[in-house]
Design a protein around this motif. Sequence first.
Motif, PDB file in Angstrom:
ATOM      1  N   ALA A   1      47.426 -28.740 -13.827  1.00  0.00           N
ATOM      2  CA  ALA A   1      46.437 -28.590 -14.899  1.00  0.00           C
ATOM      3  C   ALA A   1      47.039 -28.916 -16.258  1.00  0.00           C
ATOM      4  CB  ALA A   1      45.885 -27.171 -14.889  1.00  0.00           C
ATOM      5  N   LEU A   2      48.297 -28.516 -16.477  1.00  0.00           N
ATOM      6  CA  LEU A   2      48.948 -28.798 -17.753  1.00  0.00           C
ATOM      7  C   LEU A   2      49.182 -30.292 -17.941  1.00  0.00           C
ATOM      8  CD1 LEU A   2      50.181 -27.433 -20.247  1.00  0.00           C
ATOM      9  CD2 LEU A   2      52.356 -27.372 -19.028  1.00  0.00           C
ATOM     10  N   VAL A   3      49.621 -30.961 -16.889  1.00  0.00           N
ATOM     11  CA  VAL A   3      49.818 -32.416 -16.966  1.00  0.00           C
ATOM     12  C   VAL A   3      48.486 -33.119 -17.200  1.00  0.00           C
ATOM     13  CG1 VAL A   3      50.614 -34.435 -15.699  1.00  0.00           C
ATOM     14  CG2 VAL A   3      51.882 -32.286 -15.531  1.00  0.00           C
ATOM     15  N   LEU A   4      47.422 -32.648 -16.569  1.00  0.00           N
ATOM     16  CA  LEU A   4      46.096 -33.243 -16.759  1.00  0.00           C
ATOM     17  C   LEU A   4      45.627 -33.080 -18.201  1.00  0.00           C
ATOM     18  CD1 LEU A   4      43.573 -34.571 -15.563  1.00  0.00           C
ATOM     19  CD2 LEU A   4      42.759 -32.275 -14.959  1.00  0.00           C
ATOM     20  N   VAL A   5      45.872 -31.921 -18.796  1.00  0.00           N
ATOM     21  CA  VAL A   5      45.487 -31.694 -20.193  1.00  0.00           C
ATOM     22  C   VAL A   5      46.193 -32.672 -21.117  1.00  0.00           C
ATOM     23  CG1 VAL A   5      45.730 -30.057 -22.096  1.00  0.00           C
ATOM     24  CG2 VAL A   5      44.814 -29.291 -19.929  1.00  0.00           C
ATOM     25  N   VAL A   6      47.506 -32.824 -20.933  1.00  0.00           N
ATOM     26  CA  VAL A   6      48.282 -33.710 -21.802  1.00  0.00           C
ATOM     27  C   VAL A   6      47.857 -35.164 -21.630  1.00  0.00           C
ATOM     28  CG1 VAL A   6      50.601 -34.566 -22.269  1.00  0.00           C
ATOM     29  CG2 VAL A   6      50.229 -32.128 -21.903  1.00  0.00           C
TER      30      VAL A   6
ATOM     31  N   SER B   1      54.684 -24.421 -28.599  1.00  0.00           N
ATOM     32  CA  SER B   1      54.694 -25.660 -29.368  1.00  0.00           C
ATOM     33  C   SER B   1      53.654 -26.649 -28.859  1.00  0.00           C
ATOM     34  CB  SER B   1      56.090 -26.290 -29.316  1.00  0.00           C
ATOM     35  OG  SER B   1      56.489 -26.507 -27.968  1.00  0.00           O
ATOM     36  N   LEU B   2      53.337 -26.587 -27.581  1.00  0.00           N
ATOM     37  CA  LEU B   2      52.311 -27.468 -27.026  1.00  0.00           C
ATOM     38  C   LEU B   2      50.938 -27.125 -27.592  1.00  0.00           C
ATOM     39  CD1 LEU B   2      51.771 -29.757 -25.006  1.00  0.00           C
ATOM     40  CD2 LEU B   2      51.387 -28.019 -23.261  1.00  0.00           C
ATOM     41  N   THR B   3      50.644 -25.856 -27.754  1.00  0.00           N
ATOM     42  CA  THR B   3      49.377 -25.443 -28.370  1.00  0.00           C
ATOM     43  C   THR B   3      49.304 -25.907 -29.812  1.00  0.00           C
ATOM     44  OG1 THR B   3      49.310 -23.513 -26.927  1.00  0.00           O
ATOM     45  CG2 THR B   3      47.911 -23.468 -28.868  1.00  0.00           C
ATOM     46  N   LEU B   4      50.415 -25.839 -30.544  1.00  0.00           N
ATOM     47  CA  LEU B   4      50.442 -26.335 -31.919  1.00  0.00           C
ATOM     48  C   LEU B   4      50.167 -27.835 -31.971  1.00  0.00           C
ATOM     49  CD1 LEU B   4      51.074 -25.920 -34.962  1.00  0.00           C
ATOM     50  CD2 LEU B   4      53.459 -26.411 -34.396  1.00  0.00           C
TER      51      LEU B   4
ATOM     52  N   CYS C   1      39.471 -36.850 -25.296  1.00  0.00           N
ATOM     53  CA  CYS C   1      40.352 -35.983 -26.096  1.00  0.00           C
ATOM     54  C   CYS C   1      39.759 -34.584 -26.233  1.00  0.00           C
ATOM     55  CB  CYS C   1      40.575 -36.615 -27.467  1.00  0.00           C
ATOM     56  SG  CYS C   1      41.859 -35.827 -28.439  1.00  0.00           S
ATOM     57  N   LEU C   2      38.466 -34.503 -26.508  1.00  0.00           N
ATOM     58  CA  LEU C   2      37.824 -33.192 -26.618  1.00  0.00           C
ATOM     59  C   LEU C   2      37.807 -32.445 -25.286  1.00  0.00           C
ATOM     60  CD1 LEU C   2      34.762 -33.603 -29.005  1.00  0.00           C
ATOM     61  CD2 LEU C   2      37.000 -32.603 -29.473  1.00  0.00           C
ATOM     62  N   SER C   3      37.634 -33.188 -24.186  1.00  0.00           N
ATOM     63  CA  SER C   3      37.663 -32.537 -22.875  1.00  0.00           C
ATOM     64  C   SER C   3      39.043 -31.972 -22.567  1.00  0.00           C
ATOM     65  CB  SER C   3      37.240 -33.524 -21.793  1.00  0.00           C
ATOM     66  OG  SER C   3      38.145 -34.616 -21.724  1.00  0.00           O
ATOM     67  N   GLY C   4      40.103 -32.689 -22.934  1.00  0.00           N
ATOM     68  CA  GLY C   4      41.458 -32.164 -22.743  1.00  0.00           C
ATOM     69  C   GLY C   4      41.724 -30.929 -23.582  1.00  0.00           C
ATOM     70  N   ILE C   5      41.259 -30.938 -24.836  1.00  0.00           N
ATOM     71  CA  ILE C   5      41.446 -29.770 -25.706  1.00  0.00           C
ATOM     72  C   ILE C   5      40.657 -28.574 -25.168  1.00  0.00           C
ATOM     73  CG2 ILE C   5      41.012 -28.877 -28.023  1.00  0.00           C
ATOM     74  CD1 ILE C   5      41.541 -31.680 -29.093  1.00  0.00           C
ATOM     75  N   SER C   6      39.425 -28.812 -24.720  1.00  0.00           N
ATOM     76  CA  SER C   6      38.603 -27.723 -24.167  1.00  0.00           C
ATOM     77  C   SER C   6      39.226 -27.154 -22.892  1.00  0.00           C
ATOM     78  CB  SER C   6      37.190 -28.235 -23.878  1.00  0.00           C
ATOM     79  OG  SER C   6      36.595 -28.756 -25.049  1.00  0.00           O
ATOM     80  N   LEU C   7      39.780 -28.026 -22.072  1.00  0.00           N
ATOM     81  CA  LEU C   7      40.434 -27.557 -20.850  1.00  0.00           C
ATOM     82  C   LEU C   7      41.652 -26.702 -21.166  1.00  0.00           C
ATOM     83  CD1 LEU C   7      40.630 -27.580 -17.768  1.00  0.00           C
ATOM     84  CD2 LEU C   7      41.902 -29.727 -17.922  1.00  0.00           C
ATOM     85  N   HIS C   8      42.409 -27.095 -22.175  1.00  0.00           N
ATOM     86  CA  HIS C   8      43.583 -26.303 -22.567  1.00  0.00           C
ATOM     87  C   HIS C   8      43.163 -24.927 -23.076  1.00  0.00           C
ATOM     88  CE1 HIS C   8      47.572 -25.416 -24.127  1.00  0.00           C
ATOM     89  NE2 HIS C   8      47.011 -25.095 -25.279  1.00  0.00           N
ATOM     90  N   VAL C   9      42.112 -24.869 -23.891  1.00  0.00           N
ATOM     91  CA  VAL C   9      41.634 -23.581 -24.401  1.00  0.00           C
ATOM     92  C   VAL C   9      41.145 -22.696 -23.254  1.00  0.00           C
ATOM     93  CG1 VAL C   9      39.892 -22.485 -25.856  1.00  0.00           C
ATOM     94  CG2 VAL C   9      41.081 -24.513 -26.665  1.00  0.00           C
ATOM     95  N   ALA C  10      40.435 -23.289 -22.294  1.00  0.00           N
ATOM     96  CA  ALA C  10      39.946 -22.510 -21.153  1.00  0.00           C
ATOM     97  C   ALA C  10      41.094 -21.979 -20.308  1.00  0.00           C
ATOM     98  CB  ALA C  10      39.017 -23.376 -20.303  1.00  0.00           C
ATOM     99  N   LEU C  11      42.122 -22.792 -20.090  1.00  0.00           N
ATOM    100  CA  LEU C  11      43.275 -22.329 -19.316  1.00  0.00           C
ATOM    101  C   LEU C  11      44.020 -21.220 -20.028  1.00  0.00           C
ATOM    102  CD1 LEU C  11      44.685 -25.742 -17.985  1.00  0.00           C
ATOM    103  CD2 LEU C  11      43.459 -23.993 -16.696  1.00  0.00           C
ATOM    104  N   LYS C  12      44.138 -21.315 -21.338  1.00  0.00           N
ATOM    105  CA  LYS C  12      44.786 -20.249 -22.105  1.00  0.00           C
ATOM    106  C   LYS C  12      43.991 -18.954 -22.023  1.00  0.00           C
ATOM    107  CE  LYS C  12      48.585 -21.797 -24.017  1.00  0.00           C
ATOM    108  NZ  LYS C  12      49.888 -21.106 -23.862  1.00  0.00           N
ATOM    109  N   ALA C  13      42.663 -19.069 -22.098  1.00  0.00           N
ATOM    110  CA  ALA C  13      41.826 -17.861 -22.015  1.00  0.00           C
ATOM    111  C   ALA C  13      41.924 -17.217 -20.640  1.00  0.00           C
ATOM    112  CB  ALA C  13      40.379 -18.227 -22.338  1.00  0.00           C
TER     113      ALA C  13
END
Length: 280
Positions: free
Chosen positions: A25-30, A155-158, A192-204
Amino acid sequence: MTKSSAVLFILIFSLIFKLEELRAALVLVVLLIAGGLFMFTYKSTQFNVEGFALVLGASFIGGIRWTLTQILLQKAELGLQNPIDTMFHLQPLMFLGLFPLFAIFEGLHLSTSEKIFRFQDTGLLLSVLGSLFLGGILAFGLGFSEFLLVSRTSSLTLSIAGIFKEVCTLLLAAHLLGDQISLLNWLGFALCLSGISLHVALKALHSRGDGGPKPPKGLVSSPDLELLLQSSQQDEDTEEPRRSSDHPEDLRPCCRGLRHPDAPAAQSWQRGRPARSPQQ
């Protein structure tokens, strides 16, 4: 377009320094964010080899910088969890590194400028100094927020938050300056927005799965905390016998009617007389 590689370098160095775990999931987000940003800025500028090399080198160094900053901020032994402490120790080194470049490229022009050192209008000088002071406050707030975000997350979130800022800047440029956006650019914007949204969802989901607040990383191994836990455990151990001695009547109901067979012998020997058995 080359600036989109910054998130890739941060991910690579986070894996090297074991700050992040290698997950699909992390590789997919990046990949979504980097590929979307590349498509969003495709053909927006002219290609230049020197500029490409400089931006790629800056992305590489930025990846090292923020991963090392995360190590400094999240290592309890160093005591730099507070962003103010980190800025107090790092900002002088940053100033010493940038001052020679400033002196070479802008020092002569600034020293001969009529706006500061050779000023003739006091009002113009005050306006320039006020602008510099306001820029310094904004730069301090930006640095504080960056260090605070890295200390609390990663740092990845930043880097992902910075990419979201760049996407907003490009959208404002297209709306205010009239830049043309093609279908490929809009597709990259969606990726790009889908990757950012996926990262936020995974963090939550990750924070919800923790089951409650946890102490900061490395705090459990602190010697002061270990001493505090040991002293509290000793206080609880000494408090338990006191409670049993202060309230002996709580133990009487369970002990009534229970006598040891040698109890009369023990009592008679205490009085100095031999005990008689029931058969005698």
